[in-house]
Design an enzyme around this catalytic site. Sequence first.
Site, PDB file in Angstrom:
ATOM      1  N   SER A   1      16.665  62.867  37.781  1.00 27.86           N
ATOM      2  CA  SER A   1      17.172  61.522  36.641  1.00 27.86           C
ATOM      3  C   SER A   1      16.314  60.450  38.154  1.00 27.86           C
ATOM      4  CB  SER A   1      18.230  61.038  36.712  1.00 27.86           C
ATOM      5  OG  SER A   1      18.486  60.257  35.618  1.00 27.86           O
TER       6      SER A   1
ATOM      7  N   TYR B   1      27.456  60.246  38.290  1.00 30.18           N
ATOM      8  CA  TYR B   1      25.820  61.252  37.625  1.00 30.18           C
ATOM      9  C   TYR B   1      24.835  60.175  38.951  1.00 30.18           C
ATOM     10  CZ  TYR B   1      22.240  62.334  34.844  1.00 30.18           C
ATOM     11  OH  TYR B   1      21.096  62.909  34.001  1.00 30.18           O
TER      12      TYR B   1
HETATM   13  P1  NAP Z   1      21.565  68.375  26.623  1.00 30.84           P
HETATM   14  O1  NAP Z   1      21.025  68.610  25.325  1.00 30.84           O
HETATM   15  O2  NAP Z   1      23.046  68.128  25.979  1.00 30.84           O
HETATM   16  O3  NAP Z   1      20.733  70.223  27.457  1.00 30.84           O
HETATM   17  C1  NAP Z   1      22.187  70.955  28.450  1.00 30.84           C
HETATM   18  C2  NAP Z   1      21.967  71.892  28.917  1.00 30.84           C
HETATM   19  O4  NAP Z   1      23.354  72.354  30.426  1.00 30.84           O
HETATM   20  C3  NAP Z   1      23.063  72.413  27.138  1.00 30.84           C
HETATM   21  O5  NAP Z   1      21.444  73.691  27.098  1.00 30.84           O
HETATM   22  C4  NAP Z   1      24.456  72.955  27.812  1.00 30.84           C
HETATM   23  O6  NAP Z   1      24.195  74.347  27.233  1.00 30.84           O
HETATM   24  C5  NAP Z   1      23.731  73.678  29.892  1.00 30.84           C
HETATM   25  N1  NAP Z   1      25.042  73.285  30.219  1.00 30.84           N
HETATM   26  C6  NAP Z   1      25.784  71.711  29.831  1.00 30.84           C
HETATM   27  N2  NAP Z   1      27.467  72.369  30.628  1.00 30.84           N
HETATM   28  C7  NAP Z   1      27.046  73.874  31.200  1.00 30.84           C
HETATM   29  C8  NAP Z   1      27.766  74.752  32.011  1.00 30.84           C
HETATM   30  N3  NAP Z   1      29.189  74.973  32.327  1.00 30.84           N
HETATM   31  N4  NAP Z   1      27.390  75.958  32.695  1.00 30.84           N
HETATM   32  C9  NAP Z   1      25.944  76.170  31.780  1.00 30.84           C
HETATM   33  N5  NAP Z   1      25.220  75.355  31.149  1.00 30.84           N
HETATM   34  C10 NAP Z   1      26.198  74.590  30.888  1.00 30.84           C
HETATM   35  O7  NAP Z   1      20.887  67.223  27.651  1.00 30.84           O
HETATM   36  P2  NAP Z   1      19.398  67.770  28.286  1.00 30.84           P
HETATM   37  O8  NAP Z   1      19.611  66.084  28.158  1.00 30.84           O
HETATM   38  O9  NAP Z   1      18.607  68.256  28.220  1.00 30.84           O
HETATM   39  O10 NAP Z   1      20.180  67.376  29.699  1.00 30.84           O
HETATM   40  C11 NAP Z   1      19.204  68.618  30.919  1.00 30.84           C
HETATM   41  C12 NAP Z   1      19.133  68.021  32.265  1.00 30.84           C
HETATM   42  O11 NAP Z   1      18.128  66.806  31.991  1.00 30.84           O
HETATM   43  C13 NAP Z   1      20.479  67.445  32.583  1.00 30.84           C
HETATM   44  O12 NAP Z   1      20.442  67.643  33.936  1.00 30.84           O
HETATM   45  C14 NAP Z   1      20.607  66.502  32.730  1.00 30.84           C
HETATM   46  O13 NAP Z   1      20.793  66.001  33.859  1.00 30.84           O
HETATM   47  C15 NAP Z   1      18.769  66.182  32.484  1.00 30.84           C
HETATM   48  N6  NAP Z   1      18.412  64.948  32.536  1.00 30.84           N
HETATM   49  C16 NAP Z   1      18.332  64.305  30.629  1.00 30.84           C
HETATM   50  C17 NAP Z   1      18.195  62.873  30.537  1.00 30.84           C
HETATM   51  C18 NAP Z   1      18.090  62.426  29.484  1.00 30.84           C
HETATM   52  O14 NAP Z   1      18.393  61.555  29.413  1.00 30.84           O
HETATM   53  N7  NAP Z   1      18.342  63.657  28.299  1.00 30.84           N
HETATM   54  C19 NAP Z   1      17.516  61.758  31.773  1.00 30.84           C
HETATM   55  C20 NAP Z   1      17.610  62.390  33.082  1.00 30.84           C
HETATM   56  C21 NAP Z   1      17.799  64.114  33.289  1.00 30.84           C
HETATM   57  P3  NAP Z   1      25.892  75.046  26.574  1.00 30.84           P
HETATM   58  O15 NAP Z   1      26.606  73.543  26.194  1.00 30.84           O
HETATM   59  O16 NAP Z   1      25.329  75.674  25.728  1.00 30.84           O
HETATM   60  O17 NAP Z   1      26.691  75.150  27.389  1.00 30.84           O
END
Ligand code: NAP
Length: 268
Positions: free
Chosen positions: A141, A154
Amino acid sequence: MNETVGTALITGASSGIGAAYADRLARRGHDLILVARNRERLEAVAERITRETGRSVEVLTADLARAEDLLRVEQVLRSNEDISVLVNNAGFGAVAPLVDSDVDAMESMITLNVTALTRLTYAFAPGAVSRGGGTVINIGSIVAIVPELLNGVYGASKAFVLALSQSLRHELGEKGLRVQVVLPGAIATDFWQIAGNPVENLPQEWVMTVDDLVDAALAGLDDGEFVTIPALPDVELWDAYQGARQALSGNLSASRPAERYRRTTPAR
Ligand code: NAP
């Protein structure tokens, strides 16, 4: 079905960025293993991708914050020699200030964002190298370099992802392991709702779609980039930042403190 280009294992593939990686990697010819907790959502992603691409898509339900589930996924990474790509994407964040946050919730974040990512990397990388190569894509991130923006734990967890990726590339890059760390800015996913501030509350000029993010990240991968910051317009800013880091690196260890710290100890 066309010949596969190897299997990609993607964590956090039930929604958001992980589901978009699943789609794009299948279209690039990869079979998939999709990992997350929510079976129903994983199966919906898998069913759509199989229908649209004809690739083989396996669903692996696991809570990566639970040691026994994590071990199951590690076993798959160790034993399945078809896996050529690991996308370490599962993670969550928070917007609450460091000191206002519950320390148990912070520990859970470290368990998923740091411990699980590390163990999965260990389970995959040595085998991939012994098979002649592989790819690790770590989702970091921008808070890895600007931890003041959101919750501090985070930011620290994503700084870990950046530093681990740097070391991994340093140690295994020339042995055939391709390592990329992606530093997204704000992306329109459930992340923000879970973190405590729905994405609708952000200035929309900051927010990128998952499709744009993943397409840009894969373009960066194709270009051989190590760090990909999809929103950064001027890559020279990153190069200057890296240049400053390298300039520092030869000057950080010495037998005596730097001149500015030398004080005369007052006589008693
Ligand atoms: P998201 O839609 O909430 O996706 C998170 C994913 O992780 C979901 O598939 C969730 O699925 C899974 N997950 C959460 N807890 C888990 C656990 N304990 N075990 C296994 N799977 C788990 O959010 P996203 O934005 O796509 O996030 C993905 C990555 O991108 C993260 O690492 C986040 O830090 C990073 N990121 C996001 C942003 C942003 O602005 N969105 C920016 C920078 C970085 P289940 O609930 O089905 O387990």
